[in-house]
Design an enzyme around this catalytic site. Structure first.
Site, PDB file in Angstrom:
ATOM      1  N   ASP A 268      31.022  45.825  42.344  1.00  0.00           N
ATOM      2  CA  ASP A 268      30.869  44.465  41.820  1.00  0.00           C
ATOM      3  C   ASP A 268      32.042  43.586  42.233  1.00  0.00           C
ATOM      4  O   ASP A 268      32.632  42.878  41.419  1.00  0.00           O
ATOM      5  CB  ASP A 268      30.726  44.512  40.291  1.00  0.00           C
ATOM      6  CG  ASP A 268      30.130  43.217  39.745  1.00  0.00           C
ATOM      7  OD1 ASP A 268      29.517  42.460  40.534  1.00  0.00           O
ATOM      8  OD2 ASP A 268      30.283  42.959  38.542  1.00  0.00           O
ATOM      9  N   LYS A 270      33.669  40.467  43.570  1.00  0.00           N
ATOM     10  CA  LYS A 270      33.393  39.030  43.675  1.00  0.00           C
ATOM     11  C   LYS A 270      34.607  38.310  43.085  1.00  0.00           C
ATOM     12  O   LYS A 270      35.380  38.920  42.326  1.00  0.00           O
ATOM     13  CB  LYS A 270      32.122  38.670  42.912  1.00  0.00           C
ATOM     14  CG  LYS A 270      32.135  39.115  41.468  1.00  0.00           C
ATOM     15  CD  LYS A 270      30.886  38.735  40.734  1.00  0.00           C
ATOM     16  CE  LYS A 270      30.934  39.359  39.344  1.00  0.00           C
ATOM     17  NZ  LYS A 270      29.843  39.001  38.492  1.00  0.00           N
ATOM     18  N   ASN A 273      35.779  38.666  39.414  1.00  0.00           N
ATOM     19  CA  ASN A 273      36.343  39.910  38.907  1.00  0.00           C
ATOM     20  C   ASN A 273      37.769  40.155  39.387  1.00  0.00           C
ATOM     21  O   ASN A 273      38.301  41.243  39.232  1.00  0.00           O
ATOM     22  CB  ASN A 273      35.460  41.091  39.302  1.00  0.00           C
ATOM     23  CG  ASN A 273      34.208  41.144  38.447  1.00  0.00           C
ATOM     24  OD1 ASN A 273      34.178  40.578  37.354  1.00  0.00           O
ATOM     25  ND2 ASN A 273      33.172  41.803  38.935  1.00  0.00           N
ATOM     26  N   ASP A 286      38.043  44.250  36.835  1.00  0.00           N
ATOM     27  CA  ASP A 286      36.790  44.493  36.132  1.00  0.00           C
ATOM     28  C   ASP A 286      36.095  45.709  36.715  1.00  0.00           C
ATOM     29  O   ASP A 286      35.840  45.766  37.908  1.00  0.00           O
ATOM     30  CB  ASP A 286      35.885  43.268  36.302  1.00  0.00           C
ATOM     31  CG  ASP A 286      35.083  43.017  35.066  1.00  0.00           C
ATOM     32  OD1 ASP A 286      34.442  43.969  34.587  1.00  0.00           O
ATOM     33  OD2 ASP A 286      35.089  41.874  34.581  1.00  0.00           O
ATOM     34  N   THR A 304      26.255  41.339  41.777  1.00  0.00           N
ATOM     35  CA  THR A 304      25.871  39.930  41.827  1.00  0.00           C
ATOM     36  C   THR A 304      25.048  39.691  43.077  1.00  0.00           C
ATOM     37  O   THR A 304      25.351  40.226  44.128  1.00  0.00           O
ATOM     38  CB  THR A 304      27.153  39.069  41.867  1.00  0.00           C
ATOM     39  OG1 THR A 304      27.976  39.486  40.799  1.00  0.00           O
ATOM     40  CG2 THR A 304      26.844  37.610  41.748  1.00  0.00           C
TER      41      THR A 304
HETATM   42  P1  ATP Z   1      32.867  38.730  31.828  1.00  0.00           P
HETATM   43  O1  ATP Z   1      31.589  39.413  31.789  1.00  0.00           O
HETATM   44  O2  ATP Z   1      32.793  37.248  31.515  1.00  0.00           O
HETATM   45  O3  ATP Z   1      33.648  39.002  33.096  1.00  0.00           O
HETATM   46  P2  ATP Z   1      34.484  40.634  30.486  1.00  0.00           P
HETATM   47  O4  ATP Z   1      34.008  41.264  29.259  1.00  0.00           O
HETATM   48  O5  ATP Z   1      34.494  41.401  31.747  1.00  0.00           O
HETATM   49  O6  ATP Z   1      33.730  39.281  30.629  1.00  0.00           O
HETATM   50  P3  ATP Z   1      37.112  39.900  31.212  1.00  0.00           P
HETATM   51  O7  ATP Z   1      36.576  39.267  32.457  1.00  0.00           O
HETATM   52  O8  ATP Z   1      37.894  41.120  31.365  1.00  0.00           O
HETATM   53  O9  ATP Z   1      35.942  40.125  30.189  1.00  0.00           O
HETATM   54  O10 ATP Z   1      38.029  38.880  30.383  1.00  0.00           O
HETATM   55  C1  ATP Z   1      37.636  37.568  30.076  1.00  0.00           C
HETATM   56  C2  ATP Z   1      38.695  36.600  30.556  1.00  0.00           C
HETATM   57  O11 ATP Z   1      39.961  36.886  29.942  1.00  0.00           O
HETATM   58  C3  ATP Z   1      38.965  36.672  32.047  1.00  0.00           C
HETATM   59  O12 ATP Z   1      38.084  35.871  32.746  1.00  0.00           O
HETATM   60  C4  ATP Z   1      40.407  36.209  32.139  1.00  0.00           C
HETATM   61  O13 ATP Z   1      40.476  34.806  32.159  1.00  0.00           O
HETATM   62  C5  ATP Z   1      41.020  36.704  30.862  1.00  0.00           C
HETATM   63  N1  ATP Z   1      41.691  37.990  31.074  1.00  0.00           N
HETATM   64  C6  ATP Z   1      41.145  39.220  30.986  1.00  0.00           C
HETATM   65  N2  ATP Z   1      42.019  40.193  31.262  1.00  0.00           N
HETATM   66  C7  ATP Z   1      43.186  39.559  31.521  1.00  0.00           C
HETATM   67  C8  ATP Z   1      44.509  40.015  31.889  1.00  0.00           C
HETATM   68  N3  ATP Z   1      44.768  41.294  32.036  1.00  0.00           N
HETATM   69  N4  ATP Z   1      45.469  39.093  32.099  1.00  0.00           N
HETATM   70  C9  ATP Z   1      45.192  37.774  31.971  1.00  0.00           C
HETATM   71  N5  ATP Z   1      43.986  37.283  31.643  1.00  0.00           N
HETATM   72  C10 ATP Z   1      42.986  38.148  31.415  1.00  0.00           C
HETATM   73 MG    MG Z   2      34.950  40.270  33.610  1.00  0.00          MG
END
Ligand code: ATP
Ligand code: MG
Length: 409
Positions: A268, A270, A273, A286, A304
């Site tokens: 995945d 992109k 991520n 991710d 995607t």
């Molecule tokens: P999605 O399906 O929207 O990707 P997700 O459950 O995978 O959601 P993440 O993408 O891990 O969640 O986290 C959501 C947001 O939080 C990220 O887009 C980023 O902006 C922020 N974030 C996540 N992890 C970190 C990190 N380690 N450091 C800084 N910001 C982070």
């Molecule tokens: Mg994510």
């Protein structure tokens, strides 16, 4: 007041010292060389990154000075000759600004999430202090000062946090509501994602330092990506310069080579991520679709649309070469600002992918175009292997001698 930038420089310093300690020659450090030396000892002990010190928060004149700095807790990055003077924290270290907490965790507690029971509860009882291999110390939510919100994930919010205990580590704390994981029927996948990430040690993969849970939630202690989402940068600039794109693709290929060596296919890739570390380095953040596949090929349709390779569209068996295709799409998107097969309807996109209907604008350099073409091959085995990607002229052209300089637009 200490800024986020200074924290990130700090953590960058940690990475630099790790590289210096483990790299005897002048080539880019590879993943095999990561995870050894003083830094990894510290991480194993505390299961969190290096603490900042008053000295190391100051702008660094050279890398070598970084690696020799002692810390409040003892030594980091090099042999400390002197025992640290027992000064008060305030006297030695400016407070790190983690921003203002918005009360989101309590708001969520009231409005979302139920207890889960049975097998799902067992699957989601995730605690890094009880794992067999290198358990961490026991963590609880009360061990952290919560700072500004970093984002919202599918299953909960992400916050910038600092450990209350010394040394005060800065982390991203990601919340996952167990009942929502169960509703989406991804208990096993979530567990796998966490287990995969926990075992990875690479400068371009966000490190998972530990995890714990309570009745309703799982908490992931993740390396703080100080410069946020790569996608935001891409939206801001429209596209990246050849130099910046080349550096990101080099880092991405390095991380993918490491993942593949561990039999992990990402599937995945992109811009959404990918995050950026404090020194602007790319970080894979991710692992939702990752699969640990020693020897076996997978047929699940995932990923995607714009990044799907022909074999996945056809529902054929696929292997690690799916990540090579995605790397080609990513290279194109960085340079052009949109995905190569993007169309209004899914159907049209599928057709263009199947035909490998690739149109590279003339402003893209011949070297970059050559790499894109070599990665976007219909036949998976014809795609340029990662070891070759890392030696490609377009990558070598922009690779700096010191591997730590940050990509600039
Ligand atoms: P999605 O399906 O929207 O990707 P997700 O459950 O995978 O959601 P993440 O993408 O891990 O969640 O986290 C959501 C947001 O939080 C990220 O887009 C980023 O902006 C922020 N974030 C996540 N992890 C970190 C990190 N380690 N450091 C800084 N910001 C982070
Ligand atoms: Mg994510």
């Amino acid at each position: 007041m200490t800024t986020v930038g200074s924290i990130t420089r700090q953590i960058a310093a940690l990475e630099l010292s790790a590289k210096q300690n483990t790299t005897a020659n002048k080539t880019r450090p590879t993943h095999q060389k990561q995870g050894s030396g003083n830094v990894s000892k510290l991480l194993t002990k505390f299961a969190a990154p290096n603490p900042p010190t008053s000295k190391s928060i100051k702008p660094q004149a050279s890398n070598s000075s970084i690696s020799r700095l002692p810390t409040a807790g003892g030594q980091v990055g090099g042999k400390s000759t002197k025992a640290p003077t027992p000064l008060s924290r305030e006297a030695t270290q400016p407070a790190i600004d983690i921003g203002k907490y918005d009360g989101g965790l309590e708001i969520d507690e009231e409005n979302r999430g139920k207890r889960v029971y049975g097998e799902a509860a067992e699957d989601l009882a995730l605690d890094s202090s009880v794992i067999e291999h290198q358990p961490t110390r026991e963590w609880h939510l009360s061990d952290f000062d919560i700072g500004r919100p970093l984002g919202k994930g599918k299953f909960g919010r992400v916050y910038m946090v600092r450990t209350k205990c010394e040394p005060k580590y800065i982390l991203a704390l990601k919340t996952l509501y167990k009942s929502e994981i169960v509703e989406s029927r991804v208990e096993k996948q979530t567990r796998r994602e966490i287990e995969i990430q926990q075992n990875l040690r690479h400068p371009h993969i966000l490190r998972l330092y530990g995890y714990f849970h309570d009745e309703k939630r799982i908490f992931l202690m993740i390396e703080f990506a100080g410069k946020g989402e790569l996608y935001k940068q891409l939206s801001k600039y429209g596209c990246f310069t050849e130099k910046r794109s080349s550096r990101y693709i080099d880092q991405m290929a390095d991380a993918l080579e490491y993942l593949h060596s561990k039999h992990v296919i990402h599937r995945d890739i992109k811009p959404e991520n990918l995050l950026l570390g404090i020194n602007g380095d790319l970080k894979i953040g991710d692992f939702g679709w990752s699969v640990h596949a020693p020897g076996n090929r997978r047929t699940t349709m995932c990923g995607t649309l714009d990044y799907l390779p022909p074999e996945m569209i056809e529902g054929k068996e696929h292997s690690k070469e799916v990540d090579l295709w995605a790397l080609g799409v990513l290279t194109y998107e960085f340079l052009v600002g949109s995905a190569p097969f993007e169309e209004r309807s899914h159907n049209e996109t599928y057709k263009r992918i199947m035909r490998v209907d690739l149109r590279i604008p003339s402003r893209v350099s011949p070297e970059a175009a050559d790499l894109i073409v070599k990665l976007l091959q219909h036949e998976p085995h014809h795609r340029l292997p990662l070891s070759e990607v890392r030696k490609h002229p377009w990558i070598l052209k922009y690779r700096s001698r010191s591997s730590n300089s940050q990509p600039q637009n």
